[in-house]
Motif scaffolding. Sequence first.
Motif, short mmCIF file in Angstrom:
data_model
loop_
_atom_site.label_atom_id
_atom_site.label_comp_id
_atom_site.label_asym_id
_atom_site.label_seq_id
_atom_site.Cartn_x
_atom_site.Cartn_y
_atom_site.Cartn_z
N THR A 204 0.82 -1.21 0.00
CA THR A 204 0.00 0.00 0.00
C THR A 204 0.86 1.26 0.00
O THR A 204 0.47 2.28 -0.58
CB THR A 204 -0.96 0.02 1.20
N GLU A 208 0.37 4.18 -2.69
CA GLU A 208 0.07 5.54 -2.27
C GLU A 208 1.13 6.52 -2.74
O GLU A 208 0.84 7.67 -3.07
CB GLU A 208 -0.10 5.57 -0.76
N SER A 226 -11.23 3.63 -2.92
CA SER A 226 -11.81 3.10 -1.68
C SER A 226 -12.52 1.79 -1.97
O SER A 226 -12.85 1.47 -3.11
CB SER A 226 -12.79 4.10 -1.05
N ARG A 308 -8.07 1.84 -0.04
CA ARG A 308 -7.71 2.73 1.06
C ARG A 308 -8.17 2.18 2.41
O ARG A 308 -7.70 2.63 3.46
CB ARG A 308 -8.37 4.10 0.87
N ASP A 309 -9.11 1.24 2.40
CA ASP A 309 -9.83 0.89 3.62
C ASP A 309 -9.13 -0.12 4.51
O ASP A 309 -8.61 -1.14 4.03
CB ASP A 309 -11.22 0.33 3.25
N CYS A 310 -9.19 0.15 5.81
CA CYS A 310 -8.84 -0.84 6.81
C CYS A 310 -9.97 -1.87 6.86
O CYS A 310 -11.12 -1.56 6.59
CB CYS A 310 -8.68 -0.20 8.18
N THR A 326 -10.38 4.60 7.28
CA THR A 326 -8.93 4.77 7.31
C THR A 326 -8.42 4.84 8.74
O THR A 326 -7.56 5.65 9.07
CB THR A 326 -8.52 6.03 6.53
N SER A 328 -6.44 4.66 11.93
CA SER A 328 -4.99 4.68 12.08
C SER A 328 -4.48 3.35 12.62
O SER A 328 -5.04 2.80 13.57
CB SER A 328 -4.58 5.82 13.01
N ARG A 333 -5.44 -4.28 5.40
CA ARG A 333 -6.11 -3.46 4.40
C ARG A 333 -6.87 -4.37 3.45
O ARG A 333 -6.45 -5.49 3.15
CB ARG A 333 -5.09 -2.62 3.63
#
Length: 372
Positions: A204, A208, A226, A308-310, A326, A328, A333
Amino acid sequence: APPPPPRPQPLPEQDNADAPGLPRWLVPTGAGGLALVALLMWSPWNQGGSAQEEVPAAPSTDPAAPATQATDALPDARSLAASSRAPVLASGQAPSAFQAFRDCADCVEMVALPGGTFRMGDDASDEPDEKPARDVRLSAFAISRYPVTRGEYAAFVAATGRATSGGCYTDRATRGSWAADPQGTWRDPAFSQTDRHPVVCVDTGDAEAFAAWMSQRTGRSYRLVSEVQYEYANRGGTRGQYFWGDSSEGACYFANGGDATFKRAVPSISWATLACSDGFERTSPVGSFQANPFGLYDSTGNVWSWTRDCYVNTYSAAGTNDPVNTTSGCANRVFRGGSWNDDPALLRSANRLRYAPTGRYGVVGFRLARTL
């Protein structure tokens, strides 16, 4: 993170001499396969279910030929991929809905998608993390027309000096058995690729950084897609198990998945394969199969796409208006879309998988999203 499940060893592609009327890579093997592929290829795009009311209809790509079209006249899907690159937008120009475009001459090709509401998830699934299905509303955005390619990633590395180290999960040591491979990189994922193949063995952070580079070059806001955007784009306004319908038969017209080519490699595999042959043992050049109703290629199969998603194992607390998770420090992912060696269940539009965000895998690449 645990390594991916064992994968089969590829063997040289075999000629499909038993089906001379079809492209060599498109050979249905299930009962009634030829008739079914004819039906899939010529039936309306939304045969898998009607689109949600608030999802604008994409321009039709249905050739409107009868379902009884002779199989020896069926087109090769590779010839249906765009033969020329998308146009570069003029300064200040906004793309129209479903328009393919680029922000610069050597930029990633994008497709502009209108906002809308769609049904995300699958309450009938055996997978609890696909539930509860819910209506989600999205703003307009653009998404990569194809997965980011090895050539595009190579240009990014050349321009930025991005490191190519850290290894990758491959099956170099024992074909069909995946393990951490210190030699594995996006340049050498332990199988042959050209610059037109989707890049793999990227994590990732790599994806990114690529998105940030695109933003810097163009002055536009690029990022990883996403999870919600991916399912919306992949479904293309349909409600079936796949964007082409509810049956996985005939899937080789639309997706590079685990198929008869894969089955020939390891006949003893215990999981199901597609009842057709797509002719690719590993990744395929992007755009080798028919696009989905929104004009996206390889949205199902070929390589998984990081998002992008956890990962959260339920949608019970998920948002419904441009949601993205997202959190922290998330341990995993989500990636979406399925890959070149996955069974029919993993190729479904609602399916979700996850790995550690720092992991690199020979089946995972990425797509970009762009703000409109």
